[in-house]
Design a protein around this motif. Structure first.
Motif, PDB file in Angstrom:
ATOM      1  N   VAL A 269       0.835  -1.202   0.000  1.00 18.80           N
ATOM      2  CA  VAL A 269       0.000   0.000   0.000  1.00 18.80           C
ATOM      3  C   VAL A 269       0.872   1.255   0.000  1.00 18.80           C
ATOM      4  N   LEU A 270       2.004   1.171   0.665  1.00 14.55           N
ATOM      5  CA  LEU A 270       2.921   2.304   0.747  1.00 14.55           C
ATOM      6  C   LEU A 270       3.856   2.350  -0.463  1.00 14.55           C
ATOM      7  N   GLY A 271       4.323   1.180  -0.858  1.00 13.89           N
ATOM      8  CA  GLY A 271       5.346   1.114  -1.910  1.00 13.89           C
ATOM      9  C   GLY A 271       4.814   1.509  -3.279  1.00 13.89           C
ATOM     10  N   LEU A 272       3.571   1.180  -3.544  1.00 19.50           N
ATOM     11  CA  LEU A 272       3.021   1.427  -4.876  1.00 19.50           C
ATOM     12  C   LEU A 272       2.915   2.918  -5.202  1.00 19.50           C
ATOM     13  N   PRO A 273       2.269   3.702  -4.338  1.00 22.97           N
ATOM     14  CA  PRO A 273       2.219   5.132  -4.667  1.00 22.97           C
ATOM     15  C   PRO A 273       3.600   5.771  -4.683  1.00 22.97           C
ATOM     16  N   LEU A 274       4.498   5.296  -3.813  1.00 21.20           N
ATOM     17  CA  LEU A 274       5.845   5.861  -3.816  1.00 21.20           C
ATOM     18  C   LEU A 274       6.542   5.559  -5.137  1.00 21.20           C
ATOM     19  N   ALA A 275       6.360   4.326  -5.601  1.00 18.13           N
ATOM     20  CA  ALA A 275       6.967   3.945  -6.875  1.00 18.13           C
ATOM     21  C   ALA A 275       6.389   4.791  -8.004  1.00 18.13           C
ATOM     22  N   ALA A 276       5.069   4.988  -7.959  1.00 22.89           N
ATOM     23  CA  ALA A 276       4.427   5.791  -8.996  1.00 22.89           C
ATOM     24  C   ALA A 276       4.920   7.234  -8.928  1.00 22.89           C
ATOM     25  N   LEU A 277       5.050   7.733  -7.711  1.00 25.99           N
ATOM     26  CA  LEU A 277       5.535   9.100  -7.529  1.00 25.99           C
ATOM     27  C   LEU A 277       6.959   9.240  -8.074  1.00 25.99           C
ATOM     28  N   ALA A 278       7.792   8.249  -7.754  1.00 29.58           N
ATOM     29  CA  ALA A 278       9.201   8.317  -8.169  1.00 29.58           C
ATOM     30  C   ALA A 278       9.311   8.366  -9.689  1.00 29.58           C
ATOM     31  N   THR A 279       8.466   7.612 -10.385  1.00 32.90           N
ATOM     32  CA  THR A 279       8.571   7.608 -11.847  1.00 32.90           C
ATOM     33  C   THR A 279       8.191   8.966 -12.430  1.00 32.90           C
ATOM     34  N   ARG A 280       7.349   9.684 -11.703  1.00 31.94           N
ATOM     35  CA  ARG A 280       6.929  10.983 -12.213  1.00 31.94           C
ATOM     36  C   ARG A 280       7.951  12.063 -11.910  1.00 31.94           C
ATOM     37  N   MET A 281       8.844  11.781 -10.950  1.00 35.22           N
ATOM     38  CA  MET A 281       9.757  12.829 -10.507  1.00 35.22           C
ATOM     39  C   MET A 281      11.028  12.880 -11.323  1.00 35.22           C
ATOM     40  N   LYS A 282      11.570  14.079 -11.440  1.00 32.24           N
ATOM     41  CA  LYS A 282      12.852  14.221 -12.116  1.00 32.24           C
ATOM     42  C   LYS A 282      13.957  13.698 -11.212  1.00 32.24           C
ATOM     43  N   ARG A 283      13.895  14.099  -9.944  1.00 33.13           N
ATOM     44  CA  ARG A 283      14.925  13.651  -9.013  1.00 33.13           C
ATOM     45  C   ARG A 283      14.412  12.450  -8.232  1.00 33.13           C
TER      46      ARG A 283
ATOM     47  N   MET B   1      15.752  10.869  -4.884  1.00 36.66           N
ATOM     48  CA  MET B   1      15.435  11.322  -3.536  1.00 36.66           C
ATOM     49  C   MET B   1      14.512  10.338  -2.834  1.00 36.66           C
ATOM     50  N   ILE B   2      13.538   9.825  -3.570  1.00 39.07           N
ATOM     51  CA  ILE B   2      12.656   8.810  -2.974  1.00 39.07           C
ATOM     52  C   ILE B   2      13.462   7.538  -2.695  1.00 39.07           C
ATOM     53  N   ASP B   3      14.320   7.162  -3.650  1.00 40.43           N
ATOM     54  CA  ASP B   3      15.166   5.978  -3.438  1.00 40.43           C
ATOM     55  C   ASP B   3      15.907   6.079  -2.105  1.00 40.43           C
ATOM     56  N   VAL B   4      16.520   7.242  -1.895  1.00 36.99           N
ATOM     57  CA  VAL B   4      17.318   7.425  -0.680  1.00 36.99           C
ATOM     58  C   VAL B   4      16.437   7.264   0.557  1.00 36.99           C
ATOM     59  N   LEU B   5      15.271   7.916   0.531  1.00 41.71           N
ATOM     60  CA  LEU B   5      14.388   7.852   1.697  1.00 41.71           C
ATOM     61  C   LEU B   5      13.962   6.416   1.993  1.00 41.71           C
ATOM     62  N   VAL B   6      13.743   5.649   0.948  1.00 40.90           N
ATOM     63  CA  VAL B   6      13.295   4.265   1.152  1.00 40.90           C
ATOM     64  C   VAL B   6      14.448   3.379   1.628  1.00 40.90           C
ATOM     65  N   PHE B   7      15.640   3.669   1.122  1.00 37.34           N
ATOM     66  CA  PHE B   7      16.763   2.770   1.430  1.00 37.34           C
ATOM     67  C   PHE B   7      17.402   3.025   2.784  1.00 37.34           C
ATOM     68  N   ILE B   8      17.303   4.265   3.265  1.00 38.72           N
ATOM     69  CA  ILE B   8      18.000   4.588   4.511  1.00 38.72           C
ATOM     70  C   ILE B   8      17.628   3.645   5.673  1.00 38.72           C
ATOM     71  N   PRO B   9      16.333   3.417   5.916  1.00 37.34           N
ATOM     72  CA  PRO B   9      16.018   2.530   7.054  1.00 37.34           C
ATOM     73  C   PRO B   9      16.526   1.100   6.860  1.00 37.34           C
ATOM     74  N   LEU B  10      16.719   0.708   5.611  1.00 38.71           N
ATOM     75  CA  LEU B  10      17.254  -0.624   5.356  1.00 38.71           C
ATOM     76  C   LEU B  10      18.759  -0.645   5.612  1.00 38.71           C
ATOM     77  N   ALA B  11      19.409   0.465   5.281  1.00 39.39           N
ATOM     78  CA  ALA B  11      20.863   0.491   5.350  1.00 39.39           C
ATOM     79  C   ALA B  11      21.390   0.837   6.743  1.00 39.39           C
ATOM     80  N   ILE B  12      20.546   1.439   7.566  1.00 43.20           N
ATOM     81  CA  ILE B  12      20.994   1.805   8.910  1.00 43.20           C
ATOM     82  C   ILE B  12      21.069   0.535   9.765  1.00 43.20           C
ATOM     83  N   PRO B  13      22.048   0.427  10.678  1.00 47.34           N
ATOM     84  CA  PRO B  13      22.093  -0.764  11.532  1.00 47.34           C
ATOM     85  C   PRO B  13      20.765  -0.927  12.284  1.00 47.34           C
TER      86      PRO B  13
END
Lengths: 501, 338, 241
Positions: A318-332, A335-347
């Motif tokens: 439910v969260l990932g789908l709109p974010l993915a759709a938003l990311a495709t529409r964005m030029k940058r 930025m969404i990639d970073v926000l999504v990956f940070i909690p995965l990459a943090i210890p």
């Protein structure tokens, strides 16, 4: 309306992922002297170098091996390739230590070789699945043009080249997990010269109650992982493959007599990573009686784990789908990639601390001490695994399909329900399965949450030392079963290999 | 539009169902660094006798209390726990220093018979069910005559590459090293540590793992806790435990500790639970547990193989002092054993 | 007039490249305007601007009294009630031919009970009735094109934008469907902007022919006018073939 969903999703992402991370990392600013000391500590950097060396060796093996595996399974007429593809993802969903416990301990290997081998076995599926997905995008025209230009050789080279950026995304995910792990190195170098890794330093800071040090020491790894992930995703996007209604898959290559040696090559990682651990666990369990007994003891936990995992996986979609759709529409979109990956990459421990800071508040007790916090932790940590496949699928969709829907008069809601969603059915199912399986794997951030203790994973870990070997094996086997069940159902129903990205 | 709304409602509903009921009425919240099955043996008895539900947040072997201690510190401003039951002393003392614990005044009734050494003089924490730091020896690999009986055997060149000690950055091993600094001179302790490095000692990540490796014959002997020794012994491995340094500094005994969390939601029930944990009954249950905890009070019903102070010489240490020193020692050890 | 298209000083750019440069054009209601021009002359961009898929950098587009695009206004494509066949028709892979048409009718608010009959009627008109239950991946290139045509026509739009609608069809089908487009459009009273490379289409279907080169209009006139007095070598070449 057009921006309502993405904005809601973005806010949710900030709440479950970014805010906890930020609140944990802010410790570094509270005691800059300690943070600076941790950051310039030569021990930290030497261990980081050691760990990067291990990760580098892991990737040096996993990348070519994974791309080759993907090529054999996707682009050739290898016998049993569908079955092998189905079995490929399983090692990912078992914590590496379970691999170690299941059979590696018996083969008295130690030192760097053993560490690298365990990581290759555990994380090879990242590379295989992502590369396979990229290879699936190769269309007939492209294949034929390449064949005419340079023959079979050119076709193979081109196919490998196309899969490379996707494989790098897998490599980056591998790095994330290798950097946060220390149990494997600790366990495998118990005898002989011990190897200390980056994770040991992070752990030592926590142990010494140096929060600023812990946050600062986590920074290099976090930055490294996020940069690598974002870079790899960018590379993959630059390939810019799009799939529309008239997409045709390229024909597979006929291997002829070579099919049989190739089968042996392709089956080896699957045997080592999936079949052997299961067989070993089954043998250690010994009897149906033990399994049934443990199942009845842990039945409440199994139910809890399934329920929480299913809710969390649904939340991730439910969260990932709109974010993915938003990311495709964005030029940058990075930025969404970073926000999504940070909690995965943090210890994970830091993430857990952040969760406490966000949710331990008056009025939120039902969430904080209940299962809600566990669900939130899982969504926050592993959202990337829903976002990646969904993002990949949304990006590949030909824009003209949405343009023609708009011209037909379809508003944003109608486009979502009648065009986007039906086309994403398979990626959504795959993303759900992957997310679900990752929730079962999670332990570290759950350990800090009360309800997390009801999970089967926690039960497994708290039994490792306490219980008899056959009981531990039975619990691990139960965990493996509930991990594999939804995957198998999905794979059988859809009759296709896992569309990971 | 309706479907969109339905999805929102369904998601929120699903989440709400997932949350479930939080806490029962009459309860107490226990954070414990023991693993849950061990703690459960005692807690079940407490629940039976008092009718108070104990909600347990436990630890796994792998995490080694780090998560739990950080959680308690993070929750300091809004505590969710009532009691902390730690399997050793150092972290309890650090939590005391961090202001997480609360003095029990008057002290629990059952604390009166515990030896002074194992109780905080200010009444913040109380010791129970100890573990001894013993040498676990593989009897297939080491002859009766050769049996090590001192910590110094670990660094005896005779045992080069054959002995082990847990990498001293965590748990009871770290406390052990900190204790050595207190009991021996700094120079002597340094000599021991240098010896550990030069004698090619194996450095597994935990005492359970070390005991297992000795059981499997990959290491001849090494330091571990009696509780881990008991587990390996129970599995049938050819091992024995030696209480070291009986003629000199004695064997280190590290008690479990319990304390009340300052500002916890159920202070009265917390006191009841602590009192129960310090009771003869609890000590006896833990002594009979497969890990064979050592009762700190005299005349507790226990299996024969559980030796108590008096049956062996114990090291004389001040846990408060060790607790103060442990952080500096950790930093030292992490740098030394990289 | 409610569906006359007026374009004033339209500027459309991709980054720094101007694809359409201060172009002005008027198509009267019900007029069939054919736009010709060499590749890369900005024809497709012009249509995408009118459709609302590409936001102009300047100028004004209006349909009748209603402004679609100017400095402050941008009407979303789904609100313009346009029928369009793009070069890439953007068919929906998960829908059958019949479902395509039913979906459009649904979006346009046609009652459920009427959708099926209307959709089947349109499929018959483009000779696709026998393919009603097939998905795009099961259609040939020409069939897909005809489905796209049917989808554009069925909405009953007052404005039709056609970008090489017959490009992928064989000669026989072109000759057959060209008049169909004209007839359906005429019946609806639709204004048509029609981009094509085919001189035969241009001269046979058009009321007015517009020649566009390098983003600007080089000639406007009836087919006869162009034939008798081509303004540029390109136009001359088109009318000669």
């Amino acid at each position: 309306m057009r921006f309502l969903w993405p904005i809601v999703a973005l806010l949710a992402l900030l709440l479950v992922g970014v805010l906890p991370t930020a609140l944990a990392m802010v410790d570094a600013l509270r005691d800059p002297v300690q943070a600076w000391a941790a950051l310039v500590d030569p021990v930290l950097w030497s261990r980081l170098v050691t760990t990067l060396g291990i990760a580098g060796a892991t990737l040096a093996l996993a990348l070519p091996l994974g791309v080759m595996q993907a090529w054999l399974l996707m682009r050739t007429d290898l016998p049993l390739r569908r079955l092998l593809m189905m079995l490929t993802p399983f090692p990912l969903f078992l914590p590496p230590l379970v691999h170690v416990l299941s059979w590696f301990g018996m083969v008295r290997l130690g030192g760097y070789t053993a560490i690298v081998l365990v990581y290759v076995i555990s994380f090879l599926p990242f590379v295989v699945l992502l590369a396979a997905r990229a290879m699936r995008q190769i269309n007939r025209e492209q294949h034929e043009a390449m064949r005419l230009a340079g023959g079979r050789r050119a076709v193979v080279v081109d196919e490998w080249r196309q899969a490379w950026p996707a494989a790098m995304v897998g490599g980056a995910l591998t790095l994330v997990f290798v950097l946060s792990d220390f149990a494997v190195a600790d366990f495998l170098t118990s005898v002989g010269p011990s190897v200390t890794v980056y994770g040991d330093t992070l752990y030592a800071h926590h142990l010494a109650l140096r929060p600023a040090g812990a946050a600062a020491a986590a920074l290099p790894g976090l930055v490294l992982c996020v940069i690598l992930l974002v870079w790899a995703l960018r590379m993959r996007r630059r390939l810019g493959v799009s799939v529309d209604a008239r997409f045709e898959h390229a024909p597979v290559m006929r291997l002829g007599w070579w099919r049989w040696p190739a089968l042996a090559v392709a089956a080896t990682p699957v045997m080592i990573g999936t079949v052997l651990p299961l067989v070993s666990l089954a043998m250690q369990t010994g009897s149906w009686g033990t399994l049934a007994q443990q199942a009845s003891i842990a039945s409440e936990r199994m139910w809890f784990t399934l329920r929480i995992g299913a809710i969390a996986a649904t939340g991730m979609i439910v969260l990932g789908l709109p974010l993915a759709a938003l990311a495709t529409r964005m030029k940058r979109r990075w930025m969404i990639d970073v926000l999504v990956f940070i909690p995965l990459a943090i210890p994970p421990l830091l993430y857990g601390i952040g969760l406490i800071r966000v949710w331990n508040r008056p009025g939120l007790d039902a969430v904080y001490v209940g299962a809600g916090a566990v669900i939130i932790a899982m969504i926050g940590r592993y959202l990337a695994f829903a976002y990646l496949p969904l993002g990949g699928a949304v990006e590949r969709m030909d824009r003209s399909m949405f343009e023609s829907a708009r011209l037909a008069g379809a508003g944003v809601v109608a486009r979502f329900w009648h065009v986007l969603l039906p086309l994403l059915r398979s990626p959504i199912a795959a993303a759900w399965c992957v997310s679900f399986c990752f929730t079962l794997r999670e332990l570290d951030s759950l350990i800090m949450l009360r309800a997390g203790q009801q999970s089967l994973t926690f039960h497994l870990y708290s039994s490792v030392v306490f219980a008899r070997q056959d009981e531990v094996a039975a619990i691990a086997l139960l965990l493996a079963c509930i991990t594999f069940a939804p995957l198998l159902i999905f794979l059988m129903l859809s009759n296709r290999s896992l569309r990971f990205v | 539009m309706h479907r969109t709304l339905a999805i929102v409602v369904a998601t929120v509903g699903l989440f709400a169902v997932g949350c479930g009921p939080a806490e029962p009425d009459n309860h107490v919240v226990l954070y414990t660094s023991l693993n849950e099955p061990t703690a459960r043996a005692v807690i079940d008895a407490f629940e039976r006798e008092t009718g108070i539900r104990v909600i347990v947040q436990a630890d796994t072997e792998r995490d080694k209390t780090v998560g739990l201690v950080r959680t308690l510190i993070e929750e300091r401003s809004r505590p969710r726990a009532d009691v902390f039951w730690n399997s050793e002393t150092a972290n309890t003392i650090r939590l005391q220093r961090e202001g997480v614990l609360e003095r029990l005044d008057p002290p629990p009734t059952n604390a009166q018979r515990i030896a002074e050494q194992y109780v905080d003089p200010d009444g913040y924490w109380f010791g129970l069910a100890a573990r001894a730091r013993v040498l676990i020896v593989n009897t297939d690999l080491v002859d009766e005559d050769d049996m090590p009986d001192s910590m110094w055997d670990i660094i005896d060149p005779k045992w080069r590459g054959k002995a082990g000690i847990v990498r001293p950055v965590t748990g009871t091993t770290l406390t052990h090293i900190a204790a050595l600094y207190e009991v021996l001179s700094d120079d002597e302790t340094e000599r021991f540590l240098t010896g550990v490095q030069e004698n090619e000692c194996h450095l597994p990540p935990g005492n359970g793992r070390l005991a297992q490796l000795v059981g499997q014959g990959q290491i001849h002997f090494g330091f571990t806790d009696t509780s881990d020794y008991r587990l390996v012994r129970n599995e049938g491995y050819p091992v024995t435990a030696v209480y070291p340094d009986q003629d000199s500094i004695g064997t280190l005994l590290i008690p479990n500790t319990v304390a009340r969390i300052a500002g916890g939601p159920n202070p009265e029930n917390a006191r009841k639970l602590i009192d129960f944990l310090l009771s003869d009954e609890a000590e006896s249950i833990l002594a009979h547990h497969q890990r064979g905890h050592i009762p700190l009070k005299a005349e507790i019903d226990r299996p024969e193989y559980v030796l108590v102070p008096g049956e062996f010489e114990t090291m004389s240490v001040d846990f408060a002092v060790i607790g103060e020193a442990v952080e500096a020692r950790l930093q030292q050890m992490d740098a030394r054993f990289r | 007039m409610p569906n006359a298209i007026t374009i004033d000083n339209l500027v459309a750019a991709y980054g720094n490249v101007r694809a359409v440069d201060k172009l002005s054009l008027h198509a009267a209601a019900g007029e069939h305007v054919v736009i010709i021009g060499p590749s890369g002359s900005g024809k497709t961009t012009l249509l995408r601007c009118v459709a609302g898929l590409h936001r102009p950098a300047g100028g004004r587009i209006a349909c009748g009294e209603r402004v679609w695009d100017d400095r402050t206004t941008h009407v979303a494509p789904e609100q313009r009630q346009i029928g369009m066949i793009a070069q890439n028709p953007g068919l929906w892979p998960h829908m059958t031919a019949l479902q395509h048409l039913r979906f459009v009718l649904r979006c346009r608010g046609v009652k459920r009970s009427q959708r099926d009959a209307q959709a089947r009627e349109m499929l018959t008109l483009v000779s696709m009735f026998h393919r009603a239950s097939h998905r795009p991946s099961e259609l040939s290139g020409g069939e897909a094109q005809r489905l796209a045509l049917a989808r554009a026509l069925i909405a009953g739009s007052r404005v039709l934008l056609l970008d090489e609608p017959l490009g992928q069809l064989d000669i026989a089908l072109r000759r057959e469907l060209g008049p169909v487009i004209r007839e359906v459009a005429g019946r609806m009273g639709a204004t048509v902007l029609h981009v094509t490379h085919d001189p035969a289409d241009a001269l046979s279907l058009a009321d007015t022919v517009v020649a566009v080169e390098n983003g600007v209009i080089t000639q406007v006139g009836s087919p006869d006018a162009l034939r008798s007095k081509p303004a540029t070598p390109f136009v001359a070449q088109v009318v000669r073939t």
